[in-house]
Design a protein around this motif. Structure first.
Motif, PDB file in Angstrom:
ATOM      1  N   GLN A  58     -25.939  43.949 -26.817  1.00  0.00           N
ATOM      2  CA  GLN A  58     -26.293  43.186 -25.625  1.00  0.00           C
ATOM      3  C   GLN A  58     -25.141  42.290 -25.192  1.00  0.00           C
ATOM      4  N   GLN A  59     -24.500  41.663 -26.182  1.00  0.00           N
ATOM      5  CA  GLN A  59     -23.354  40.817 -25.861  1.00  0.00           C
ATOM      6  C   GLN A  59     -22.217  41.642 -25.249  1.00  0.00           C
ATOM      7  N   PRO A 116     -23.919  44.784 -35.584  1.00  0.00           N
ATOM      8  CA  PRO A 116     -24.796  43.676 -35.975  1.00  0.00           C
ATOM      9  C   PRO A 116     -25.821  43.386 -34.884  1.00  0.00           C
ATOM     10  N   ALA A 117     -26.874  42.678 -35.267  1.00  0.00           N
ATOM     11  CA  ALA A 117     -27.951  42.367 -34.319  1.00  0.00           C
ATOM     12  C   ALA A 117     -27.409  41.596 -33.118  1.00  0.00           C
ATOM     13  N   GLU A 174     -22.912  42.499 -21.611  1.00  0.00           N
ATOM     14  CA  GLU A 174     -22.650  41.378 -20.708  1.00  0.00           C
ATOM     15  C   GLU A 174     -21.156  41.228 -20.431  1.00  0.00           C
ATOM     16  N   VAL A 175     -20.327  41.427 -21.463  1.00  0.00           N
ATOM     17  CA  VAL A 175     -18.864  41.350 -21.264  1.00  0.00           C
ATOM     18  C   VAL A 175     -18.400  42.454 -20.321  1.00  0.00           C
ATOM     19  N   VAL A 176     -18.903  43.654 -20.531  1.00  0.00           N
ATOM     20  CA  VAL A 176     -18.479  44.797 -19.709  1.00  0.00           C
ATOM     21  C   VAL A 176     -18.980  44.649 -18.269  1.00  0.00           C
ATOM     22  N   LEU A 236     -12.127  40.226 -28.180  1.00  0.00           N
ATOM     23  CA  LEU A 236     -11.792  39.936 -29.578  1.00  0.00           C
ATOM     24  C   LEU A 236     -12.965  39.268 -30.298  1.00  0.00           C
ATOM     25  N   ASP A 237     -13.754  38.488 -29.574  1.00  0.00           N
ATOM     26  CA  ASP A 237     -14.972  37.923 -30.184  1.00  0.00           C
ATOM     27  C   ASP A 237     -15.910  39.041 -30.646  1.00  0.00           C
ATOM     28  N   LEU A 238     -16.033  40.079 -29.812  1.00  0.00           N
ATOM     29  CA  LEU A 238     -16.872  41.221 -30.196  1.00  0.00           C
ATOM     30  C   LEU A 238     -16.303  41.921 -31.423  1.00  0.00           C
TER      31      LEU A 238
END
Length: 388
Positions: free
Chosen positions: A190-191, A185-186, A194-196, A159-161
């Motif tokens: 990458q974020q 967004p920039a 990392e979650v996946v 949900l943060d993503l």
């Protein structure tokens, strides 16, 4: 009291005893809501012989959303935010199915990068939906707190993503016919990687804690069996159908978007019981991780919207179309008829929650009343798309 005296409003909630042909007393009770998604909008009339269910009627329709008729008075674009609310756990895949229907109707092509963005956000939606399902299901079995909080911990990361991408955590209005509303967004990709990459550790943790748990197996194995034949005849789709052993996944059999580019398998159950429906979700999350890794590796640069698509004042030619996707809960389809005006002449939704709920009685007959709670939980419903 005369025979014309009206019953008090809560009379239907009182247990109704009756006698069956065997001479024992039956009890009719109003059961629910107990599932987190059914808070005041769904209950069941259950007839019990002791603790055994001999009849069950689901009662729904309290939301009165009138989604389909509202959409017929809206422009094609104006209906897009309403789709977020159908299954509020899966707003992005709801957007996708509707966009696909409009694109089929109007012959719109979607740019390459937008197709990858759809797969990435769609599979992230599947991860957080299935994680919540297994959390809720263990909660229904009496595992208070911990498994559900583990699932919500992972969901929050996704949900943060979504919030960074769309500005909303649940009603994520992201897709448009012809592409996607905004680009990444920039730093987002990458974020997300990392979650996946970390997600399989959560699945390992969950499986090691619960998949072989004696209590979980005794509460789910052989409970709420849905046969392959009944599942097919009732139009059941999604993880429920595949748990009954039917190899049917629209990402494979219809290959909409760019799903034919990714390597993944379709997990199948053997028995069609609650345990299989639980495990299918866990296994499908592992496959979603594979799809996400491939999509995030291969996503190209380029536009995210078809430059020829005129969103404002959109008026497709007269005709009809059906767009469908493999949503987390099953086949989600939108049927549209255009008469050439700015709004659909006919707008119809095929929601998996409603169709999958129709076999609830068949799965509950002969089971103990305590099993009804987890059988309903294994269906995975959101009432927004049941009542529409």
């Amino acid at each position: 009291m005369t025979t014309n005296t009206p019953l008090p409003p809560t009379a239907h909630l009182s247990p109704k005893p009756s006698i069956n042909s065997g001479g024992t007393q039956l009890l009719e009770v109003s059961m629910g809501p107990q599932h987190p998604s059914t808070h005041g909008v769904f209950r069941m009339d259950v007839v019990l012989d002791g603790e055994r269910v001999i009849k069950l009627k689901p009662i729904f329709g309290y939301l009165h959303r009138n989604h389909e008729k509202i959409a017929e008075d809206e422009t094609y674009l104006g209906s897009m935010p309403y789709t977020d609310r159908l299954d509020y756990f899966c707003s992005i895949t709801n957007n996708w199915a509707y966009a696909l229907a409009v694109e089929t109707l109007a012959g719109i092509q979607v740019p390459e990068r937008a197709e990858y963005l759809r797969v990435i956000t769609g599979e992230l939606t599947r991860l957080q939906n299935h994680a919540c399902l297994i959390g809720f299901l263990t909660q229904d079995m009496g595992a208070s707190g911990t498994p559900l909080m583990y699932a919500f911990r992972e969901r929050e990361k996704i949900l943060d993503l979504f919030e960074a991408l769309t500005g909303a955590r649940m009603m994520c209005n992201y897709m448009r016919f012809g592409g996607c509303r905004v680009d990444l967004p920039a730093g987002w990709l990458q974020q997300a990687k990392e979650v996946v990459e970390a997600f399989p550790r959560f699945l390992d943790e969950y499986e090691s804690l619960l998949a072989s748990n004696e209590i979980l197996m005794s509460r789910t194995q052989g409970v709420g069996v849905l046969s392959k034949e009944l599942a097919v005849n009732a139009g059941i789709t999604g993880p429920m159908l595949r748990a009954s052993g039917v190899n049917y996944d629209l990402r494979k059999v219809d290959k909409y978007g760019i799903y034919d580019r990714f390597t993944f398998r379709v997990p199948l159950g053997d028995h069609g019981d609650v345990y299989d429906r639980y495990m299918i979700r866990l296994l499908e999350m592992r496959e979603s991780v594979k799809i996400l890794q491939q999509a995030m590796r291969d996503i190209p640069d380029g536009p995210i919207m078809d430059a020829k698509t005129k969103i404002r004042g959109f008026r497709p030619k007269a005709g009809e179309a059906y767009g469908r996707i493999e949503a987390p809960k099953g086949e989600l389809g939108f049927y549209l008829i255009s008469d050439g005006s700015p709004n659909p002449y006919r707008y119809r939704v095929r929601p998996p929650s409603l169709i999958n709920l129709t076999v609830l009685e068949d799965m509950c007959l002969g089971q103990n009343v305590a099993d009804v709670v987890i059988i309903l939980g294994s269906v995975d419903i959101v009432m927004g798309e049941v009542d529409r």
